[in-house]
Write a protein that holds these residues in place. Sequence first.
Motif, PDB file in Angstrom:
ATOM      1  N   ASN A   1     -13.365   3.254   2.416  1.00 50.50           N
ATOM      2  CA  ASN A   1     -12.138   2.550   2.838  1.00 50.50           C
ATOM      3  C   ASN A   1     -12.176   2.299   4.353  1.00 50.50           C
ATOM      4  O   ASN A   1     -11.826   1.220   4.832  1.00 50.50           O
ATOM      5  CB  ASN A   1     -10.867   3.304   2.426  1.00 50.50           C
TER       6      ASN A   1
ATOM      7  N   TYR B   1       0.804  -1.231   0.000  1.00 48.77           N
ATOM      8  CA  TYR B   1       0.000   0.000   0.000  1.00 48.77           C
ATOM      9  C   TYR B   1       0.838   1.282   0.000  1.00 48.77           C
ATOM     10  O   TYR B   1       0.564   2.193  -0.800  1.00 48.77           O
ATOM     11  CB  TYR B   1      -0.973  -0.025   1.195  1.00 48.77           C
TER      12      TYR B   1
ATOM     13  N   ASP C   1      -9.544   2.238  -1.566  1.00 47.68           N
ATOM     14  CA  ASP C   1      -8.205   2.848  -1.575  1.00 47.68           C
ATOM     15  C   ASP C   1      -7.692   2.977  -3.014  1.00 47.68           C
ATOM     16  O   ASP C   1      -7.022   3.948  -3.368  1.00 47.68           O
ATOM     17  CB  ASP C   1      -7.217   2.001  -0.746  1.00 47.68           C
TER      18      ASP C   1
ATOM     19  N   LYS D   1       4.550  13.157   0.808  1.00 44.33           N
ATOM     20  CA  LYS D   1       3.943  14.165   1.694  1.00 44.33           C
ATOM     21  C   LYS D   1       4.433  13.954   3.138  1.00 44.33           C
ATOM     22  O   LYS D   1       4.605  12.807   3.570  1.00 44.33           O
ATOM     23  CB  LYS D   1       2.422  13.992   1.630  1.00 44.33           C
TER      24      LYS D   1
HETATM   25  P1  NDP Z   1      -7.266   8.707   3.280  1.00 46.89           P
HETATM   26  O1  NDP Z   1      -8.573   8.449   2.616  1.00 46.89           O
HETATM   27  O2  NDP Z   1      -7.122   9.951   4.083  1.00 46.89           O
HETATM   28  O3  NDP Z   1      -6.085   8.781   2.164  1.00 46.89           O
HETATM   29  C1  NDP Z   1      -5.720   7.693   1.391  1.00 46.89           C
HETATM   30  C2  NDP Z   1      -4.912   8.193   0.178  1.00 46.89           C
HETATM   31  O4  NDP Z   1      -5.794   8.775  -0.778  1.00 46.89           O
HETATM   32  C3  NDP Z   1      -3.886   9.303   0.508  1.00 46.89           C
HETATM   33  O5  NDP Z   1      -2.791   9.174  -0.366  1.00 46.89           O
HETATM   34  C4  NDP Z   1      -4.647  10.586   0.203  1.00 46.89           C
HETATM   35  O6  NDP Z   1      -3.807  11.661  -0.136  1.00 46.89           O
HETATM   36  C5  NDP Z   1      -5.483  10.153  -0.993  1.00 46.89           C
HETATM   37  N1  NDP Z   1      -6.766  10.855  -1.069  1.00 46.89           N
HETATM   38  C6  NDP Z   1      -7.726  10.865  -0.100  1.00 46.89           C
HETATM   39  N2  NDP Z   1      -8.789  11.568  -0.535  1.00 46.89           N
HETATM   40  C7  NDP Z   1      -8.496  12.019  -1.781  1.00 46.89           C
HETATM   41  C8  NDP Z   1      -9.212  12.804  -2.750  1.00 46.89           C
HETATM   42  N3  NDP Z   1     -10.436  13.262  -2.497  1.00 46.89           N
HETATM   43  N4  NDP Z   1      -8.612  13.094  -3.927  1.00 46.89           N
HETATM   44  C9  NDP Z   1      -7.373  12.616  -4.178  1.00 46.89           C
HETATM   45  N5  NDP Z   1      -6.647  11.834  -3.326  1.00 46.89           N
HETATM   46  C10 NDP Z   1      -7.211  11.535  -2.131  1.00 46.89           C
HETATM   47  O7  NDP Z   1      -6.928   7.409   4.133  1.00 46.89           O
HETATM   48  P2  NDP Z   1      -5.914   7.187   5.359  1.00 46.89           P
HETATM   49  O8  NDP Z   1      -4.557   7.650   4.937  1.00 46.89           O
HETATM   50  O9  NDP Z   1      -6.496   7.701   6.626  1.00 46.89           O
HETATM   51  O10 NDP Z   1      -5.949   5.585   5.480  1.00 46.89           O
HETATM   52  C11 NDP Z   1      -5.328   4.780   4.510  1.00 46.89           C
HETATM   53  C12 NDP Z   1      -5.689   3.321   4.765  1.00 46.89           C
HETATM   54  O11 NDP Z   1      -5.289   2.938   6.078  1.00 46.89           O
HETATM   55  C13 NDP Z   1      -7.202   3.050   4.696  1.00 46.89           C
HETATM   56  O12 NDP Z   1      -7.405   1.797   4.089  1.00 46.89           O
HETATM   57  C14 NDP Z   1      -7.627   3.017   6.143  1.00 46.89           C
HETATM   58  O13 NDP Z   1      -8.752   2.184   6.326  1.00 46.89           O
HETATM   59  C15 NDP Z   1      -6.379   2.473   6.834  1.00 46.89           C
HETATM   60  N6  NDP Z   1      -6.289   2.947   8.221  1.00 46.89           N
HETATM   61  C16 NDP Z   1      -6.558   2.081   9.255  1.00 46.89           C
HETATM   62  C17 NDP Z   1      -6.552   2.521  10.553  1.00 46.89           C
HETATM   63  C18 NDP Z   1      -6.932   1.614  11.682  1.00 46.89           C
HETATM   64  O14 NDP Z   1      -7.204   2.080  12.788  1.00 46.89           O
HETATM   65  N7  NDP Z   1      -6.993   0.285  11.494  1.00 46.89           N
HETATM   66  C19 NDP Z   1      -6.165   3.900  10.891  1.00 46.89           C
HETATM   67  C20 NDP Z   1      -5.924   4.741   9.738  1.00 46.89           C
HETATM   68  C21 NDP Z   1      -5.980   4.248   8.479  1.00 46.89           C
HETATM   69  P3  NDP Z   1      -3.292  12.753   0.961  1.00 46.89           P
HETATM   70  O15 NDP Z   1      -2.360  11.997   1.859  1.00 46.89           O
HETATM   71  O16 NDP Z   1      -2.627  13.820   0.140  1.00 46.89           O
HETATM   72  O17 NDP Z   1      -4.509  13.255   1.694  1.00 46.89           O
END
Ligand code: NDP
Length: 251
Positions: free
Chosen positions: A190, A92, A161, A101
């Motif tokens: 996600n 991932y 994702d 970033k």
């Molecule tokens: P996000 O949805 O915040 O971001 C995932 C990726 O997508 C990042 O690279 C982000 O970029 C990009 N992104 C998000 N929204 C947009 C958009 N509207 N347009 C373009 N790009 C976008 O997810 P998380 O980083 O919080 O989580 C990632 C994974 O980890 C998920 O599968 C989540 O379920 C898992 N997770 C699990 C946790 C747990 O407690 N078990 C805790 C946290 C996450 P950018 O970084 O620039 O925003």
Amino acid sequence: MDQIYLILLYSQLGLSIVVAVSLLWVSAPYGKFFREGWGATIKTKYAWVIMEFPAVAVIGWLYFSESGYTSLILTLFILIWQSHYLHRTFLYPFTLKNGNKPYPLSLVFMAIVFNTINGFINGYYLFHLSGSYPVEWLTDPRMISGVVIFYTGFIINKRSDKILGSLRKPGGTEYKIPEGGLFKWVSCPNYLGEILEWSGWALLTWSLPGLAFALFTTANLLPRALSHHKWYRSQFEQYPSSRKALIPFIM
Ligand code: NDP
């Protein structure tokens, strides 16, 4: 060691409440909500590898040191766990379009602590305390429904994702409205997938550490889904009004 296990298990259960309440007020400062003032940072892609590695290693170490491989059911459990964490740790992070970033090291540290404790309580219970599971567990409704829920969540999580990842070209930093899959109904499918996965895990292992993990995941991701949803609505006038934050038609 049993005492340490109990302290950590009940701490994690208690911490879920603290985390849920705190995150309703303050969004964790990464991704969309990254902001200065949280100390030193590293690149997001490396943060993911470092944060998630303890989740692979601790339970893996317990599986081997407690001879979990002598049980078919315990071996299935570790395969299910690792099917999620090997992907999250080693694949991932390198699919992120904006993986350079900054990500606060303070959050990396907290995630390492959480993944170490969570891997320990789940592994210690399954491979040391449970006394193993009989082979009949394979056809137990809790195992079957837990596996179905886990992999339904797995597919939703990975697919969502992937859709997010497809919104940008490599190196891109702009945000767009995600479309397709469960984004039709919710802003954070996600996170919904992730919560389903660990709820399925709690069911298929029928264990208190499994439940503690599912609760902690919900405590972490439900407030964050509300923050994402609010952010989308504030950023995009044309954001679909029928879309909910996390649970279709409800919330
Ligand atoms: P996000 O949805 O915040 O971001 C995932 C990726 O997508 C990042 O690279 C982000 O970029 C990009 N992104 C998000 N929204 C947009 C958009 N509207 N347009 C373009 N790009 C976008 O997810 P998380 O980083 O919080 O989580 C990632 C994974 O980890 C998920 O599968 C989540 O379920 C898992 N997770 C699990 C946790 C747990 O407690 N078990 C805790 C946290 C996450 P950018 O970084 O620039 O925003």
